[in-house]
Design an enzyme around this catalytic site. Structure first.
Site, PDB file in Angstrom:
ATOM      1  CB  THR A 170      -0.910   0.033   1.231  1.00  0.00           C
ATOM      2  OG1 THR A 170      -1.634  -1.185   1.291  1.00  0.00           O
ATOM      3  CG2 THR A 170      -1.862   1.214   1.169  1.00  0.00           C
TER       4      THR A 170
ATOM      5  N   GLY B 188     -10.342  -3.500   1.736  1.00  0.00           N
ATOM      6  CA  GLY B 188      -9.716  -3.037   2.972  1.00  0.00           C
ATOM      7  C   GLY B 188     -10.062  -1.594   3.278  1.00  0.00           C
ATOM      8  CG  ASP B 189      -7.243   0.627   5.599  1.00  0.00           C
ATOM      9  OD1 ASP B 189      -6.759  -0.457   5.220  1.00  0.00           O
ATOM     10  OD2 ASP B 189      -6.557   1.643   5.817  1.00  0.00           O
TER      11      ASP B 189
ATOM     12  N   GLY C 227      -6.205  -3.883   7.111  1.00  0.00           N
ATOM     13  CA  GLY C 227      -7.336  -3.005   6.847  1.00  0.00           C
ATOM     14  C   GLY C 227      -8.542  -3.162   7.731  1.00  0.00           C
TER      15      GLY C 227
ATOM     16  CB  THR D 249       0.207   1.200   4.924  1.00  0.00           C
ATOM     17  OG1 THR D 249       0.553  -0.107   4.447  1.00  0.00           O
ATOM     18  CG2 THR D 249       1.277   1.684   5.878  1.00  0.00           C
ATOM     19  N   GLY D 250      -1.657  -1.083   6.409  1.00  0.00           N
ATOM     20  CA  GLY D 250      -1.674  -2.116   7.443  1.00  0.00           C
ATOM     21  C   GLY D 250      -2.836  -3.059   7.278  1.00  0.00           C
TER      22      GLY D 250
ATOM     23  NE  ARG E 154      -9.228  -7.202   3.177  1.00  0.00           N
ATOM     24  CZ  ARG E 154      -8.173  -6.389   3.245  1.00  0.00           C
ATOM     25  NH1 ARG E 154      -7.615  -5.948   2.141  1.00  0.00           N
ATOM     26  NH2 ARG E 154      -7.678  -6.022   4.411  1.00  0.00           N
TER      27      ARG E 154
END
Lengths: 136, 192
Positions: free
Chosen positions: A1, A31-32, A55, A52-53, A29
């Site tokens: 990301t 993510g954030d 999500g 980043t990480g 799926r």
């Protein structure tokens, strides 16, 4: 990301994030990263944030907006707010990752709770840094 | 004059110095520097923060080193499904795309959603249709493919677990398609 947060000469903030998501994800799926307030947020009154990480945890914690809200409603500095959210609240909930942010005054913060994060900043006062590892 | 500038990230995870080759570390630092320079140049010339964000991110989107656009990770089915978003702080306008597969620069699509539509988040085929109508550059799925990410998917499938960005530090010997230089890069294991 990957992501970026910027402050321009007119005092306007902006933040953006782009990602391929999670390896081996299924069922469409998401993510954030594309969720405003979770992975990305910008408000001229406070700061601009990109995350980043993992999500799911960033979504549940509304990480990017939470940092801005702590600055707006509790008058925390960018450093205080971002570290409280990433180093304390996110860790307590089991989430891993980090954020980069810049506030309306040009202060930057790059907290993360993993071993490393590819990161860097460059400011008009000459300050600049590129770092990868935790100890940098 | 008001201080201006930018800050970037290229992903987080279990990134350890002992598992990073000198060549790989140099490549990452160079690309991060290139990203900062691209965004800063726009700010220095009086450009808007949103344009600086786009410029900085596109440098990393076009690099195989990072999990975005070219070099994006694979889904279980072996596809690249990318997401992106952007927000401006002056009017709180925002735009995003999710699950896109053919937009060469997903962050540019997010900006188009923000500026050229009344919506905030478009997904899948509809997002790609909108991007096409906006004249954004599209790419065949082969553009996003990298051998490194494909191998990572095969290992993840073997373990039957999902992965995120830069995690774990098993060394993997990769062959650079551009220089034929053999160097080791950190694996990306982050378990969901």
């Amino acid at each position: 990301t990957v992501g970026c947060a910027a402050l321009d000469k007119n005092g306007n903030l902006a933040a953006g994030t782009s990602t391929g998501g999670m390896t081996n994800k299924r069922w469409n799926r998401i993510g954030d990263s594309p969720i405003i307030g979770a992975g990305t947020y910008a408000n001229n009154a406070t700061c601009a944030v990109s995350s980043t990480g993992h999500g799911e945890y960033f979504i549940r914690s509304v990480v990017a907006y939470d940092i801005s809200a702590l600055m707006e409603y509790q008058s925390l500095s960018l450093k205080e707010a971002s570290e409280k959210v990433v180093i304390k609240k996110l860790v307590e909930r089991g989430g891993s990752g980090g954020i980069i942010a810049i506030d309306k005054d040009g202060n930057v913060s790059m907290p993360f709770n993993t071993k490393g994060m590819y990161r860097g900043f460059r400011l008009s006062n000459g300050e600049a840094k590129i770092a990868i590892y935790e100890e940098e | 004059q008001l201080k201006y500038g930018l800050v970037i990230h290229g992903g987080a995870g279990t990134i350890l110095r002992e598992n990073m080759s000198a060549e790989a570390e140099k490549a990452y630092r160079q690309k991060l520097d290139e990203s900062l320079a691209a965004g800063y140049a726009i700010l220095e010339q009086g450009g808007e923060a949103t344009d600086a964000v786009i410029a900085a991110i596109q440098v990393m989107e076009q690099s195989e080193l990072f999990n975005a656009a070219k070099g994006a990770v694979f889904t279980h089915e072996g596809r690249n499904e990318m997401d992106a978003s952007i927000m401006r702080g002056d009017d709180l306008n925002a735009g995003a795309v999710a699950g896109v597969r053919h937009i060469k620069s997903p962050i540019s699509a997010a900006k188009a959603v923000m500026e050229q539509s009344p919506h905030v988040l478009l997904s899948g085929a509809g997002a790609e249709e909108f991007a096409t109508e906006q004249g954004l550059e599209m790419a065949d799925t082969s553009y996003f493919f990298t051998e490194r990410r494909w191998k990572s998917l095969q290992r993840a499938i073997e373990r039957e677990k999902p992965e995120l960005d830069h995690d774990d530090q098993k060394k993997a010997v990769e062959k650079s398609p551009k220089s034929s230089l053999i160097y080791s890069v950190p694996e990306d294991y982050k378990f969901g």
